[in-house]
Scaffold this active site. Structure first.
Site, PDB file in Angstrom:
ATOM      1  CE1 TYR A 137      -4.340   0.781  -0.327  1.00  0.00           C
ATOM      2  CE2 TYR A 137      -3.614   2.552   0.938  1.00  0.00           C
ATOM      3  CZ  TYR A 137      -4.474   2.086   0.124  1.00  0.00           C
ATOM      4  OH  TYR A 137      -5.599   2.904  -0.362  1.00  0.00           O
ATOM      5  CG  LEU A 138       4.214   0.700  -2.147  1.00  0.00           C
ATOM      6  CD1 LEU A 138       4.898   0.143  -3.241  1.00  0.00           C
ATOM      7  CD2 LEU A 138       4.966  -0.131  -0.872  1.00  0.00           C
TER       8      LEU A 138
ATOM      9  CD  GLU B 182       5.916  10.375  -3.701  1.00  0.00           C
ATOM     10  OE1 GLU B 182       7.387  10.496  -3.373  1.00  0.00           O
ATOM     11  OE2 GLU B 182       5.587   9.836  -4.482  1.00  0.00           O
ATOM     12  N   GLY B 183       6.481   8.008   1.252  1.00  0.00           N
ATOM     13  CA  GLY B 183       7.629   7.697   1.999  1.00  0.00           C
ATOM     14  C   GLY B 183       8.169   5.991   1.426  1.00  0.00           C
ATOM     15  CG  HIS B 184       6.090   2.632   1.267  1.00  0.00           C
ATOM     16  ND1 HIS B 184       4.842   2.922   1.367  1.00  0.00           N
ATOM     17  CD2 HIS B 184       6.498   1.666   2.410  1.00  0.00           C
ATOM     18  CE1 HIS B 184       4.426   2.320   2.460  1.00  0.00           C
ATOM     19  NE2 HIS B 184       5.317   1.725   3.064  1.00  0.00           N
TER      20      HIS B 184
ATOM     21  CD  GLN C 294      14.359   8.825  12.326  1.00  0.00           C
ATOM     22  OE1 GLN C 294      15.582   8.002  12.049  1.00  0.00           O
ATOM     23  NE2 GLN C 294      14.116   9.033  13.683  1.00  0.00           N
TER      24      GLN C 294
HETATM   25  P1  AMP Z   1       5.618  -0.225   6.218  1.00  0.00           P
HETATM   26  O1  AMP Z   1       5.191  -0.695   4.790  1.00  0.00           O
HETATM   27  O2  AMP Z   1       4.713   0.687   7.023  1.00  0.00           O
HETATM   28  O3  AMP Z   1       6.030  -1.225   7.089  1.00  0.00           O
HETATM   29  O4  AMP Z   1       6.891   0.827   6.031  1.00  0.00           O
HETATM   30  C1  AMP Z   1       7.765  -0.030   5.013  1.00  0.00           C
HETATM   31  C2  AMP Z   1       9.278   0.975   5.453  1.00  0.00           C
HETATM   32  O5  AMP Z   1       8.882   2.377   4.940  1.00  0.00           O
HETATM   33  C3  AMP Z   1       9.430   1.188   6.656  1.00  0.00           C
HETATM   34  O6  AMP Z   1      10.896   1.252   6.841  1.00  0.00           O
HETATM   35  C4  AMP Z   1       8.937   2.745   7.113  1.00  0.00           C
HETATM   36  O7  AMP Z   1       9.780   3.032   8.226  1.00  0.00           O
HETATM   37  C5  AMP Z   1       9.104   3.167   6.038  1.00  0.00           C
HETATM   38  N1  AMP Z   1       8.265   4.327   6.012  1.00  0.00           N
HETATM   39  C6  AMP Z   1       6.859   4.356   6.351  1.00  0.00           C
HETATM   40  N2  AMP Z   1       6.351   5.597   6.325  1.00  0.00           N
HETATM   41  C7  AMP Z   1       7.351   6.439   5.913  1.00  0.00           C
HETATM   42  C8  AMP Z   1       7.414   7.706   5.867  1.00  0.00           C
HETATM   43  N3  AMP Z   1       6.383   8.567   5.913  1.00  0.00           N
HETATM   44  N4  AMP Z   1       8.665   8.318   5.365  1.00  0.00           N
HETATM   45  C9  AMP Z   1       9.872   7.504   5.367  1.00  0.00           C
HETATM   46  N5  AMP Z   1       9.746   6.238   5.407  1.00  0.00           N
HETATM   47  C10 AMP Z   1       8.454   5.628   5.895  1.00  0.00           C
END
Ligand code: AMP
Length: 277
Positions: free
Chosen positions: A29-30, A32-34, A145
């Site tokens: 569920y990607l 911009e952070g991903h 982070q």
């Molecule tokens: P998730 O899919 O939520 O497990 O996140 C996968 C990776 O993306 C993890 O390393 C999270 O810390 C990183 N991540 C999630 N949201 C953000 C964000 N807003 N900014 C930077 N990295 C993120």
């Protein structure tokens, strides 16, 4: 871009990748952070593997594993644009066959903050990351982070268990109004989305107080709590100012200090953090 569901196929294709290899673990569920993480991995490595796996072992029994948002087709289209070499998206039974009985546990730094609020969460995270590292054998793995404690815990596991890779942390990506991007933001209705700004407002207040010379951690925590309590939709889980390595709570802020918080907005639990430097 190759899309791989089986561990054996992932291992076989890994052999053909140009070194060094960057791995970006995600739950899909990607946003911009991903994608910022994928881009950094792309810039630093000739080969990039992104994993998409909603890991059931890091969710508590009352948590949102079943409802966690999923949109594989969209994710794959986004990753294709970022020039990902391989997407590894195993099924739950591929990762956890019947009789799965081995766990990786990091103590101490997992006992605080998210670990205290979500028992067993980090055991699931470290176990799945250890498995992903063994399967993909990346040169570097990239973490956000946004999940500061997760990055700290993974670094500790890699150091303690002499795992042969480097962990890279990527800055938090925010919406224009400051809300940290998260797959869970989709749960927020418009009123809650507005209320969710209180997390970033509280972090910004901490930054402002620190910049003005405030070193008393308790006073900063108190100001943050007072601000958040003014938001009727917010229910505070924790507000912490802690050492960035041990996660011990600080009396006096000495940089770098991790200011982190978990707040429920309606039914949605959100986390965010900044580092005072
Ligand atoms: P998730 O899919 O939520 O497990 O996140 C996968 C990776 O993306 C993890 O390393 C999270 O810390 C990183 N991540 C999630 N949201 C953000 C964000 N807003 N900014 C930077 N990295 C993120």
């Amino acid at each position: 871009m190759k899309v791989v569901e089986k561990i054996n196929d992932m291992r076989r294709l890994r052999q053909q990748l140009a070194e060094p290899v960057g791995l970006v673990p995600t739950m899909g569920y990607l946003h911009e952070g991903h994608l910022a993480i994928a881009r950094q991995a792309r810039a630093e490595n000739p080969s990039v593997v992104v994993s998409i796996f909603v890991n059931p072992t890091q969710f508590g029994p009352q948590e949102d594993f079943k409802q966690y948002p999923r949109d594989l087709q969209r994710d794959l289209a986004l990753l294709e644009k970022e020039k990902t070499d391989i997407v590894f998206m195993p099924s739950v039974t591929e990762m956890y066959p019947a009789q799965f009985n081995s766990w990786v546990e990091v103590s101490k730094v997992t006992e605080r903050l998210e670990g205290a609020a979500r028992p067993g969460h980090f055991r699931g995270v470290t176990t799945v990351c250890a498995k992903l590292f063994n399967i993909v054998q990346p040169t570097r793995a990239y973490f956000g982070q946004k999940d500061a404690q997760q990055a700290i815990v993974i670094k500790k596991m890699v150091a303690d268990l002499n795992m042969n890779l480097e962990i890279v942390t990527v800055p938090t990506v925010r919406e224009p109004d400051g809300l940290a991007m998260s797959s869970r933001n989709i749960y927020l209705n418009p009123q809650e989305r507005q209320a969710a700004l209180v997390l970033y407002q509280a972090l910004s207040l901490a930054q402002q107080l620190w910049s003005q010379g405030e070193k008393d951690a308790e006073r900063i925590r108190h100001e943050m709590l007072t601000l958040i309590k003014k938001q009727p939709l917010a229910d505070i889980d924790y507000v912490s100012i802690a050492d960035t390595e041990t996660l011990d709570e600080l009396d006096t802020v000495s940089p770098p200090a991790l200011v982190s918080l978990a707040v429920r907005i309606g039914k949605t639990r959100l986390i965010d953090n900044i580092v005072l430097e």
